[in-house]
Write a protein that holds these residues in place. Structure first.
Motif, PDB file in Angstrom:
ATOM      1  N   SER A  26      15.054  72.536 -21.563  1.00 10.96           N
ATOM      2  CA  SER A  26      14.010  71.512 -21.555  1.00 10.96           C
ATOM      3  C   SER A  26      13.058  71.778 -22.715  1.00 10.96           C
ATOM      4  O   SER A  26      13.019  72.879 -23.253  1.00 10.96           O
ATOM      5  N   TYR A  27      12.302  70.764 -23.108  1.00  7.57           N
ATOM      6  CA  TYR A  27      11.369  70.940 -24.226  1.00  7.57           C
ATOM      7  C   TYR A  27      10.198  69.983 -24.108  1.00  7.57           C
ATOM      8  O   TYR A  27      10.256  68.970 -23.379  1.00  7.57           O
ATOM      9  N   VAL A  28       9.122  70.320 -24.818  1.00 11.12           N
ATOM     10  CA  VAL A  28       7.926  69.491 -24.899  1.00 11.12           C
ATOM     11  C   VAL A  28       7.644  69.205 -26.368  1.00 11.12           C
ATOM     12  O   VAL A  28       7.668  70.112 -27.198  1.00 11.12           O
ATOM     13  N   GLU A  29       7.414  67.941 -26.699  1.00 10.77           N
ATOM     14  CA  GLU A  29       7.002  67.550 -28.052  1.00 10.77           C
ATOM     15  C   GLU A  29       5.599  66.969 -27.961  1.00 10.77           C
ATOM     16  O   GLU A  29       5.350  66.074 -27.162  1.00 10.77           O
ATOM     17  N   THR A  30       4.668  67.494 -28.762  1.00 13.53           N
ATOM     18  CA  THR A  30       3.282  67.033 -28.693  1.00 13.53           C
ATOM     19  C   THR A  30       2.845  66.393 -30.001  1.00 13.53           C
ATOM     20  O   THR A  30       3.102  66.914 -31.082  1.00 13.53           O
TER      21      THR A  30
END
Length: 409
Positions: free
Chosen positions: A290-294
């Protein structure tokens, strides 16, 4: 820990902002020239123009041809490169400290004096079309573009950064000059550098290389998210690639480290819940994370995996279950301590890279207008609580806002 010496200067009334970090004991410098423009600032018929410009400036300026540009630092053991993202375009280089003036002069020349020669544009257009085709032929890359488009709908922030064959084929020399004339102004730039350097000397050279031209920052609005969606894109390949997720918190959200801890526990490595449940315990997929892009005013959370279509149903059920368990129960004390240690270790190890330090300087200036030191960041991570992570977990399983995109047979 290496000593950090951070300094910031706005050059003139309408010049660029210079942010530097002097790191004693090194003999090199990483340098970046950041322009506050990216895919989100393009109208539909312009999709890909930020990326096209990023390529085209390397094909020649009024004083250097393409070979001169490539040879300028390569002949000295350094390098030049660039990238385009949703909200910024960055031109960066790495060199020995004694060659910093050369690197800065070359990058300044690229951004201020491009030729955009039509013959060179024709050749580079073919290169970019090949790059687009490469993404189309690589499902593990393509799906992330399709997922962003699904989550953000028609908003430009979710548009493909490379553009489309139609838009890329339509760009002219005049289009590029008009675009750079509007966006590539000194006051719309950040110059960041980290390594063996003297801040005052960098500022002095920037004052000589850059003029002062008034510019307004891009008129941006926070994008709205599209309603819940399930989409499948057929490709005649062996595996099915899947992204499942929703919109998330921005770079400037005061609770972003709660979210990063939650993401680390869910899919941030080989000990994460998704990796253990889907790959290790059941053998349903090889790649899963999973990943988060901000971004400055929005963000993206996604899970990803690739597996044989006959195992897709079981794998998706496990993924949904893990998201639901995370939302209902949060994480454990042991997982919290482990995730904090992992994030701290990644931060400290990453700080040994001057390129990472240079980038962090620019992003903090761009989004926060202040510098967040390593010690400050470590304190932010340490302050994360079980209650804070539980609240963040509520955003990762939004029944009405979840998007599922698959690419495969």
């Amino acid at each position: 820990m290496m000593m950090e010496i951070y300094k910031r200067t706005v050059v003139g009334e309408d010049g660029p902002t210079v942010v530097t970090e002097s790191v004693p004991g090194l003999r090199s410098v990483s340098l970046g020239l950041w322009v506050r423009v990216g895919a989100r600032d393009e109208v539909s018929e312009q999709q890909g123009i930020s990326h096209f410009v990023e390529h085209a400036v390397f094909k020649g300026t009024t004083s250097r041809d393409a070979f001169d540009i490539a040879n300028s630092l390569e002949s000295l053991g350094g390098n030049l490169d660039a990238f385009t993202s949703r909200d910024v375009t960055c031109y960066h280089g790495r060199c020995l400290a004694e060659h910093l003036d050369i690197a800065l002069a070359v990058l300044a020349d690229l951004l201020q004096n491009p030729m955009f020669d039509p013959a060179e544009l024709t050749k580079e257009r073919r290169v970019i079309l090949e790059e687009i085709q490469s993404v189309e032929d690589t499902p593990e890359d393509l799906i992330h573009d399709l997922f962003a488009q699904s989550v953000w709908g028609r908003d430009p922030v979710g548009a493909p950064i490379l553009g489309t064959p139609d838009t890329v084929n339509a760009f002219t020399q005049d289009d590029l000059f008009e675009f750079t004339g509007r966006h590539y102004r000194p006051s719309n730039m950040i110059i960041s550098a980290a390594g063996h350097l003297d801040h005052a000397s960098v500022v002095e050279q920037v004052e000589k290389l850059f003029g002062s031209v008034p510019a307004s920052p891009p008129a941006r609005r926070a994008p709205s998210s599209a309603p819940r969606s399930y989409q499948h894109y057929y490709r005649d390949i062996g595996q099915t690639h899947l992204c499942l997720g929703t919109t998330s918190w921005s770079y400037i959200h005061p609770r972003q480290y709660d979210l990063l801890v939650a993401n680390t526990v869910l899919g941030g490595g080989m000990t994460s819940r998704l990796f253990q449940e889907i790959r290790e315990k059941r053998g349903l997929a090889y790649s899963v994370y999973s990943y988060v892009e901000t971004l400055e005013d929005t963000g993206l959370f996604s899970t990803y995996m690739a597996c044989d279509r006959c195992r897709l149903k079981d794998a998706v059920e496990v993924m949904w279950t893990q998201l639901l368990v995370l939302k209902e129960c949060g994480i454990t004390e042991v997982e919290l301590a482990s995730a904090k240690a992992q994030l701290k270790g990644e931060l400290i190890l990453g700080a040994e890279s001057m390129s990472n330090r240079m980038s962090n300087l620019a992003y903090d200036e761009m989004y926060l207008q202040r510098y967040l030191s390593m010690d400050d960041t470590l304190k932010e991570i340490e302050s994360v609580t079980l209650e804070g992570v539980y609240d963040a977990c509520q955003t990762l399983h939004d029944e009405q806002g979840m998007h599922q995109v698959t690419v495969g047979p």
